[in-house]
Scaffold this active site. Structure first.
Site, PDB file in Angstrom:
ATOM      1  N   ASP A 140      -2.837  -1.825 -10.708  1.00 43.29           N
ATOM      2  CA  ASP A 140      -2.309  -1.039 -11.851  1.00 43.29           C
ATOM      3  C   ASP A 140      -1.711  -1.927 -12.949  1.00 43.29           C
ATOM      4  O   ASP A 140      -1.912  -1.663 -14.129  1.00 43.29           O
ATOM      5  CB  ASP A 140      -1.336   0.066 -11.406  1.00 43.29           C
ATOM      6  CG  ASP A 140      -0.081  -0.406 -10.704  1.00 43.29           C
ATOM      7  OD1 ASP A 140       0.022  -1.618 -10.374  1.00 43.29           O
ATOM      8  OD2 ASP A 140       0.817   0.434 -10.476  1.00 43.29           O
ATOM      9  N   GLY A 198       6.969   1.488   1.158  1.00 44.16           N
ATOM     10  CA  GLY A 198       5.780   1.526   0.307  1.00 44.16           C
ATOM     11  C   GLY A 198       5.265   2.928   0.035  1.00 44.16           C
ATOM     12  O   GLY A 198       4.099   3.108  -0.320  1.00 44.16           O
ATOM     13  N   LEU A 199       6.128   3.950   0.186  1.00 44.78           N
ATOM     14  CA  LEU A 199       5.707   5.325  -0.106  1.00 44.78           C
ATOM     15  C   LEU A 199       6.380   5.870  -1.362  1.00 44.78           C
ATOM     16  O   LEU A 199       6.455   7.078  -1.574  1.00 44.78           O
ATOM     17  CB  LEU A 199       5.978   6.235   1.103  1.00 44.78           C
ATOM     18  CG  LEU A 199       5.203   5.871   2.377  1.00 44.78           C
ATOM     19  CD1 LEU A 199       5.459   6.898   3.480  1.00 44.78           C
ATOM     20  CD2 LEU A 199       3.699   5.765   2.127  1.00 44.78           C
ATOM     21  N   SER A 239       9.547   5.962  -2.692  1.00 48.62           N
ATOM     22  CA  SER A 239      10.769   6.775  -2.742  1.00 48.62           C
ATOM     23  C   SER A 239      11.465   6.590  -4.087  1.00 48.62           C
ATOM     24  O   SER A 239      12.093   7.526  -4.599  1.00 48.62           O
ATOM     25  CB  SER A 239      11.713   6.414  -1.594  1.00 48.62           C
ATOM     26  OG  SER A 239      12.036   5.047  -1.642  1.00 48.62           O
ATOM     27  N   ASP A 263       2.768   4.561  -9.254  1.00 52.76           N
ATOM     28  CA  ASP A 263       3.660   5.358  -8.407  1.00 52.76           C
ATOM     29  C   ASP A 263       4.228   6.548  -9.161  1.00 52.76           C
ATOM     30  O   ASP A 263       4.297   7.666  -8.646  1.00 52.76           O
ATOM     31  CB  ASP A 263       4.827   4.498  -7.895  1.00 52.76           C
ATOM     32  CG  ASP A 263       4.340   3.292  -7.122  1.00 52.76           C
ATOM     33  OD1 ASP A 263       3.147   3.253  -6.785  1.00 52.76           O
ATOM     34  OD2 ASP A 263       5.157   2.391  -6.878  1.00 52.76           O
TER      35      ASP A 263
HETATM   36  C1  GLA Z   1       4.290  -1.045  -6.072  1.00 53.14           C
HETATM   37  C2  GLA Z   1       4.344  -0.839  -7.591  1.00 53.14           C
HETATM   38  C3  GLA Z   1       3.034  -0.238  -8.103  1.00 53.14           C
HETATM   39  C4  GLA Z   1       1.823  -1.018  -7.600  1.00 53.14           C
HETATM   40  C5  GLA Z   1       1.914  -1.279  -6.099  1.00 53.14           C
HETATM   41  C6  GLA Z   1       0.833  -2.208  -5.594  1.00 53.14           C
HETATM   42  O1  GLA Z   1       4.214   0.195  -5.415  1.00 53.14           O
HETATM   43  O2  GLA Z   1       5.419   0.003  -7.935  1.00 53.14           O
HETATM   44  O3  GLA Z   1       3.065  -0.173  -9.510  1.00 53.14           O
HETATM   45  O4  GLA Z   1       1.672  -2.213  -8.315  1.00 53.14           O
HETATM   46  O5  GLA Z   1       3.150  -1.831  -5.717  1.00 53.14           O
HETATM   47  O6  GLA Z   1      -0.424  -1.631  -5.731  1.00 53.14           O
END
Ligand code: GLA
Length: 356
Positions: free
Chosen positions: A33, A117-118, A120, A162
């Site tokens: 992204d 990694g979800l 929050s 996200d």
């Molecule tokens: C985090 C960042 C996102 C993206 C991911 C990796 O979640 O907030 O913008 O870069 O890592 O894909």
């Protein structure tokens, strides 16, 4: 979660407005992204709710019930506790756009797993902005302001995946998003498949520094190639002259973008799974954001006969894995893989679907 009751028991009066937003799991398109590339997240059932009421006081008072912490702040005196900087950042970004927010009592409840990694933090930002702005901003504007809040006030130079996922995705269809144009479409999961997310139990200690370092490497690779972002490169041959590790970082971004575009066309779960497996290998070998425990958990998922594919999800350096499974075997896969992971001396847990 009864947010109104939580607010009332904290502040002694009912909330005036409640905003909510879900966490997300990214199925494919990792670390693309901030390179203007393609992503494919889906919302999860767990949500964050933010309830507010005008306080008539000088300060904002923020209570986060899931961690049992309270913070007080004004626009000129930002809060110290980390969780409060996301809310403060949203208020400050609205202020910068001419939207005055009076001092409030704010109550946050969330069952979005934190630090795995979800997203929050994106769920907290989007829920906060929804509560603060009602219907006056559209979903894309909310995501954009939420991203600014995170970059400017929480210090993570994140992309927009996200916040867009939390603002626009649902739990049934994935959100394909071109982060350069913001063109997007909701796409159904491949026929006969369901999403499973397991936590590796490894804290993402390097996530902040490692993330910003990867981003800087991509920017340097783009600069050497004479393009605005790595999105503009779609042939691996074009990056052969880059020095290492920039060549491998760029190769991940190019191949990952291609995988998302293939996945969006894909109605077959087995083919989608092959793309997820390839994504994990690329994140491990080229992008170097995996850790041994994530590799082990992903390998166990990939080896299960009812799993189509699996990979680490989110920024990496620890945290969660996502797998695409046969829906009728979801619980069996989770139980068997977590048992094998425990037998190997590691402690994982099921995150999606939330364990009953
Ligand atoms: C985090 C960042 C996102 C993206 C991911 C990796 O979640 O907030 O913008 O870069 O890592 O894909």
């Amino acid at each position: 979660m009864n947010t109104s009751r939580g607010f009332e028991s904290t502040f002694g009066a009912p909330a005036e407005v409640v905003g909510s937003a879900p966490g997300r799991v990214n199925l494919l398109g990792e670390h693309t992204d901030y390179n203007d590339g393609h992503v494919l997240p889906i919302a999860i059932a767990q949500q964050t709710r933010v309830a507010i009421r005008r306080s008539g006081e000088r300060e904002f008072v923020l209570h986060a019930s899931m961690i049992g912490q309270t913070a007080r702040f004004t626009l000129d005196a930002p809060p110290a506790p980390h969780f409060a900087t996301y809310v403060y950042g949203c208020i400050a970004e609205l202020h910068a756009r001419g939207v005055e927010v009076p001092p409030l009592q704010i109550h946050v409840e969330s069952d979005v797993p934190m630090g795995v990694g979800l997203s929050s933090s994106a769920a907290l930002e989007v829920a906060t902005l929804r509560a603060l702005t009602g219907a006056s901003l559209d979903d894309v504007q909310i995501a954009q302001i939420a991203q600014r809040a995170e970059i400017e006030h929480a210090g993570v130079r994140c992309g927009i995946m996200d916040q867009m996922a939390s603002s626009l995705a649902d739990t049934q269809r994935a959100l394909w998003l071109d982060t350069m144009t913001l063109e997007r479409r909701l796409v159904p999961l491949p026929r006969g498949s369901a999403v499973l997310v397991l936590d590796s139990g490894i804290a993402r200690t390097l996530a902040g520094s490692g993330y910003n370092e990867r981003r800087a490497e991509c920017e340097e690779a783009a600069r050497l190639l004479g393009v605005r972002s790595l999105r503009e490169v779609d042939e691996v041959a074009a990056i052969e002259g880059l020095p290492e590790p920039l060549r491998r970082r760029a190769r991940h971004v190019i191949t990952e973008n291609a995988r998302v575009l293939q996945a969006v066309q894909c109605t077959d779960a087995a083919r989608f799974g092959v793309l997820m497996n390839a994504s994990h290998a690329s994140l491990r070998d080229d992008y170097a954001v995996s850790v041994p425990e994530l590799d082990r958990l992903v390998a166990m998922l990939q080896a299960h006969p009812r799993v189509y594919g699996a990979r680490l999800t989110g920024a990496g350096f620890g945290g969660a894995c996502v797998a695409l499974c046969a829906p009728d075997a979801l619980q069996r896969v989770a139980d068997e893989v977590l048992k094998a992971y425990a037998d190997a001396g590691c402690q994982g847990r099921q995150l999606v679907p939330p364990a009953g």
